[in-house]
Design an enzyme around this catalytic site. Structure first.
Site, PDB file in Angstrom:
ATOM      1  N   HIS A  60       0.849  -0.815  -0.269  1.00 14.88           N
ATOM      2  CA  HIS A  60      -0.013  -0.175  -0.107  1.00 14.88           C
ATOM      3  C   HIS A  60       1.324   0.771  -0.560  1.00 14.88           C
ATOM      4  O   HIS A  60       1.870   1.538   0.466  1.00 14.88           O
ATOM      5  CB  HIS A  60      -0.828   0.235   1.395  1.00 14.88           C
ATOM      6  CG  HIS A  60      -0.326  -0.264   2.248  1.00 14.88           C
ATOM      7  ND1 HIS A  60      -0.123   0.737   2.955  1.00 14.88           N
ATOM      8  CD2 HIS A  60       0.098  -1.240   3.340  1.00 14.88           C
ATOM      9  CE1 HIS A  60       0.665   1.061   4.631  1.00 14.88           C
ATOM     10  NE2 HIS A  60       0.519  -0.690   4.793  1.00 14.88           N
ATOM     11  N   ASP A  84      -0.261   4.161   1.053  1.00  8.68           N
ATOM     12  CA  ASP A  84      -1.265   5.305   2.281  1.00  8.68           C
ATOM     13  C   ASP A  84       0.032   5.414   3.981  1.00  8.68           C
ATOM     14  O   ASP A  84       0.694   3.887   3.688  1.00  8.68           O
ATOM     15  CB  ASP A  84      -3.012   5.375   2.723  1.00  8.68           C
ATOM     16  CG  ASP A  84      -2.483   4.024   2.985  1.00  8.68           C
ATOM     17  OD1 ASP A  84      -2.534   3.325   2.819  1.00  8.68           O
ATOM     18  OD2 ASP A  84      -3.768   4.451   3.683  1.00  8.68           O
ATOM     19  N   ASP A 112       6.446   1.175   7.246  1.00 11.88           N
ATOM     20  CA  ASP A 112       5.316   0.525   6.872  1.00 11.88           C
ATOM     21  C   ASP A 112       4.303   1.880   5.523  1.00 11.88           C
ATOM     22  O   ASP A 112       3.756   2.766   5.856  1.00 11.88           O
ATOM     23  CB  ASP A 112       4.422   0.788   8.132  1.00 11.88           C
ATOM     24  CG  ASP A 112       3.049   0.286   7.926  1.00 11.88           C
ATOM     25  OD1 ASP A 112       2.735   0.077   7.365  1.00 11.88           O
ATOM     26  OD2 ASP A 112       1.980   0.529   9.192  1.00 11.88           O
ATOM     27  N   GLU A 132      -5.518   1.308   2.259  1.00 12.83           N
ATOM     28  CA  GLU A 132      -4.764   0.153   3.279  1.00 12.83           C
ATOM     29  C   GLU A 132      -4.861   0.439   4.993  1.00 12.83           C
ATOM     30  O   GLU A 132      -6.094  -0.144   5.247  1.00 12.83           O
ATOM     31  CB  GLU A 132      -3.717  -0.802   3.680  1.00 12.83           C
ATOM     32  CG  GLU A 132      -3.373  -2.561   3.621  1.00 12.83           C
ATOM     33  CD  GLU A 132      -3.103  -1.673   5.322  1.00 12.83           C
ATOM     34  OE1 GLU A 132      -2.697  -2.830   5.642  1.00 12.83           O
ATOM     35  OE2 GLU A 132      -2.536  -0.803   5.534  1.00 12.83           O
ATOM     36  N   GLU A 133      -4.742   1.786   5.893  1.00  8.29           N
ATOM     37  CA  GLU A 133      -4.612   2.065   6.943  1.00  8.29           C
ATOM     38  C   GLU A 133      -6.276   2.046   7.257  1.00  8.29           C
ATOM     39  O   GLU A 133      -6.355   2.313   8.227  1.00  8.29           O
ATOM     40  CB  GLU A 133      -3.983   3.177   7.071  1.00  8.29           C
ATOM     41  CG  GLU A 133      -2.148   2.957   6.836  1.00  8.29           C
ATOM     42  CD  GLU A 133      -0.659   2.232   7.541  1.00  8.29           C
ATOM     43  OE1 GLU A 133      -2.199   1.819   9.055  1.00  8.29           O
ATOM     44  OE2 GLU A 133      -0.241   1.835   6.975  1.00  8.29           O
ATOM     45  N   GLU A 144       4.859  -5.713   4.535  1.00  8.99           N
ATOM     46  CA  GLU A 144       4.541  -5.534   5.283  1.00  8.99           C
ATOM     47  C   GLU A 144       5.819  -5.462   6.004  1.00  8.99           C
ATOM     48  O   GLU A 144       6.767  -6.494   6.473  1.00  8.99           O
ATOM     49  CB  GLU A 144       2.915  -5.613   6.388  1.00  8.99           C
ATOM     50  CG  GLU A 144       2.123  -5.521   5.049  1.00  8.99           C
ATOM     51  CD  GLU A 144       1.722  -4.278   5.883  1.00  8.99           C
ATOM     52  OE1 GLU A 144       2.324  -2.973   6.449  1.00  8.99           O
ATOM     53  OE2 GLU A 144       0.743  -4.060   5.525  1.00  8.99           O
ATOM     54  N   HIS A 197       3.750   3.543  12.589  1.00  7.21           N
ATOM     55  CA  HIS A 197       2.805   4.745  13.518  1.00  7.21           C
ATOM     56  C   HIS A 197       3.323   5.343  14.411  1.00  7.21           C
ATOM     57  O   HIS A 197       2.202   6.277  14.732  1.00  7.21           O
ATOM     58  CB  HIS A 197       1.545   3.712  13.582  1.00  7.21           C
ATOM     59  CG  HIS A 197       1.077   2.679  12.549  1.00  7.21           C
ATOM     60  ND1 HIS A 197      -0.282   2.426  12.616  1.00  7.21           N
ATOM     61  CD2 HIS A 197       1.032   2.676  11.206  1.00  7.21           C
ATOM     62  CE1 HIS A 197      -1.011   1.286  12.003  1.00  7.21           C
ATOM     63  NE2 HIS A 197      -0.123   1.733  10.439  1.00  7.21           N
TER      64      HIS A 197
END
Length: 384
Positions: free
Chosen positions: A72, A74, A104, A136-137, A164, A357
Site C-alpha cells: 500500500h 498510504d 510501513d 490500506e490503513e 508489510e 505508526h
C-alpha cells in the site's frame, strides 16, 4: 546489490504525503512514470472521488499464473507526534532511514521498484505483477476495489508476497478485524428531570459490555499461542456526544473493533452484542420514547490470513528467507483479502511493526538488503 537505487527511490516515495485522508495520485503517477521508463504499462483504478488510485502493472507477458508483489502507498498521520526530523524528508543516521512510511511500507515498495530491471529479465519466463494500493490503513479499502482487476488477469497469480514490516520473517497468518460504529439516539431533556434517555450512558453500557466480552476472551479463549496476544481482542477507540452538562444528550457515537483469531467469527461477537442491546437496553429506552434506538454499522471487515504451514508457497518463502521458521502477527494486512480471492499469500517485508505508526519511524539498511536478497531468491525459485 541495488541498495543505492532503493535508497533514492525510498527518498522520493517518502517525500509524497500519502496520509490516508489525502490523495495518493502524485505518488502513483511517480511510480507509473518510473515503470514507463522500462517500457512497462500500468493500469490505474480510481476510487469514486478519483483522488486516489490503485496501480496494477505486469512485467512480462501475463500468460502464466505468475507472482504478485503487493503493498500500500498510504501512511498514517504525523499530527501530534514528536518527530526529530521532517517526516516527509528521508533522513539517514547510523544505518537507519527515518521518515513516515519508511517501514510501513515504502521501504518494500522502493526495493521492488529498484529490482524492476532484474525482474524484467525473469519475467520473460514467468509474469510478475505489481499491485500498489490506497487506503490500506483505514480498512484495506483499495485492495478490495482492485480484486476484480486481478481476477481479470489471464491466470490468477500462483503466489503473492505482501511486504508489510515483519523484519523479513515469513508470516503465514494474521488476525481478522471488524471495525464498527455505534450510534445511540436518545431523548433530550433538562438534566434535572428523568424524562429523557441519556445517549452517552446507553453508549457507556454497551462499551462496558464490550469490555466484558474482551475480558472473557482474554481468560477463556479460544487461544492460539502463535499470536501476541494469543486471543481475540475487543477495543473501543473513539466516543463523541453531548452538548452541555445540564442537558441529557440525544446523540452519542462510538467506534470499536473485534480483532479475531482465524478460528473465531467476528459476526458471532457482533450477534452477541446486538442481542444484549435488543434484550437489555432497547425495552427501557422505548418505554421513554419509541424514537430512541441504537444502530451498529460495520465500517470494514478485513478477513484473516491463514496459509497452511505445508503449502508450497510457504516452503519457497522459507527457502528464500534462509530460515526454516514461520510466524503469525496480530495486525491486519491486505493478505486476507487476496487469500479470500483465491491468491495464495504470505507476508514478508523489511522493517519492524514496532516502528510503524510511531514518530521517528525508520527502516535499517540491513533490512533493505535482506528484502532485496529475499525477493531475488524467491522469484528465482519460482522460475520454470
Amino acid at each position: 546489490m541495488t541498495i543505492g537505487n532503493s535508497m533514492e527511490l525510498l527518498k522520493q516515495l517518502v517525500a509524497f504525503d500519502t496520509i490516508s485522508s489525502k490523495s495518493n495520485l502524485d505518488c502513483i503517477d511517480f511510480i507509473r512514470t518510473y515503470l514507463a521508463g522500462f517500457g512497462i504499462e500500468s493500469g490505474l483504478h480510481f476510487d469514486e472521488t478519483r483522488q486516489k488510485a490503485n496501480l496494477l502493472a505486469t512485467l512480462g507477458v501475463a500468460a502464466g499464473p505468475g507472482i504478485l508483489l503487493a503493498g500500500h502507498t498510504d501512511v498514517v498521520p504525523v499530527e501530534g507526534q514528536e518527530w526529530k526530523t521532517d517526516p516527509f524528508l528521508l533522513t539517514e543516521r547510523n544505518g537507519r532511514f527515518y521518515g513516515r512510511g519508511a517501514a510501513d511500507m515504502k521501504g518494500f515498495l522502493a526495493t521492488v521498484l529498484a529490482l524492476v530491471p532484474d525482474l524484467q529479465k525473469i519475467a520473460r519466463n514467468i509474469p510478475i505483477h505489481l499491485a500498489f494500493t490506497y487506503d490500506e490503513e483505514v480498512g484495506c479499502l483499495g485492495i478490495q476495489r482492485l480484486i476484480p482487476e486481478i481476477e481479470k488477469l489471464p491466470m490468477r497469480p500462483r503466489a503473492c508476497i505482501i511486504g508489510e514490516p515483519t523484519e523479513m520473517k515469513v508470516v503465514i497468518a494474521h488476525k481478522g478485524k471488524m471495525i464498527l460504529r455505534g450510534t445511540v439516539r436518545g431523548l433530550e431533556c433538562h438534566s434535572a428531570l428523568e424524562e429523557g434517555v441519556n445517549a452517552i450512558e446507553i453508549a457507556a453500557e454497551i462499551i462496558a459490555r464490550l469490555r466484558a466480552i474482551g475480558s472473557r476472551l482474554r481468560s477463556a479463549g479460544p487461544f492460539d499461542a502463535g499470536f501476541t496476544p494469543p486471543y481475540t481482542t475487543v477495543a473501543t477507540g473513539t466516543i463523541q456526544g453531548g452538548t452541555a452538562v445540564n442537558i441529557l444528550p440525544k446523540y452519542c457515537a462510538f467506534a470499536f473493533e473485534f480483532r479475531c483469531l482465524p478460528e473465531q467469527d467476528a459476526r458471532e461477537l457482533l450477534d452477541e452484542i446486538s442481542t444484549y442491546i435488543e434484550r437489555d437496553l432497547l425495552p427501557g429506552m422505548h418505554a421513554r420514547s419509541i424514537e430512541t434506538g441504537v444502530l451498529l454499522e460495520v465500517i470494514s471487515d478485513i478477513p484473516c490470513l491463514k496459509a497452511p504451514e505445508d503449502a508450497d508457497l510457504v516452503a519457497l518463502a522459507k527457502n528464500a528467507s534462509g530460515e526454516n521458521a514461520t510466524t503469525k502477527i496480530s495486525f491486519c494486512t491486505e493478505g486476507g483479502v487476496l487469500q479470500k480471492a483465491g491468491v495464495p499469500t504470505i507476508i514478508c517485508g523489511p522493517g519492524s511493526i514496532e516502528q510503524a505508526h510511531k514518530p521517528n519511524e525508520y527502516v535499517t539498511v540491513d533490512q533493505l538488503h535482506r528484502a532485496e536478497a529475499f525477493l531475488r531468491r524467491f522469484v528465482g525459485l519460482l522460475q520454470p
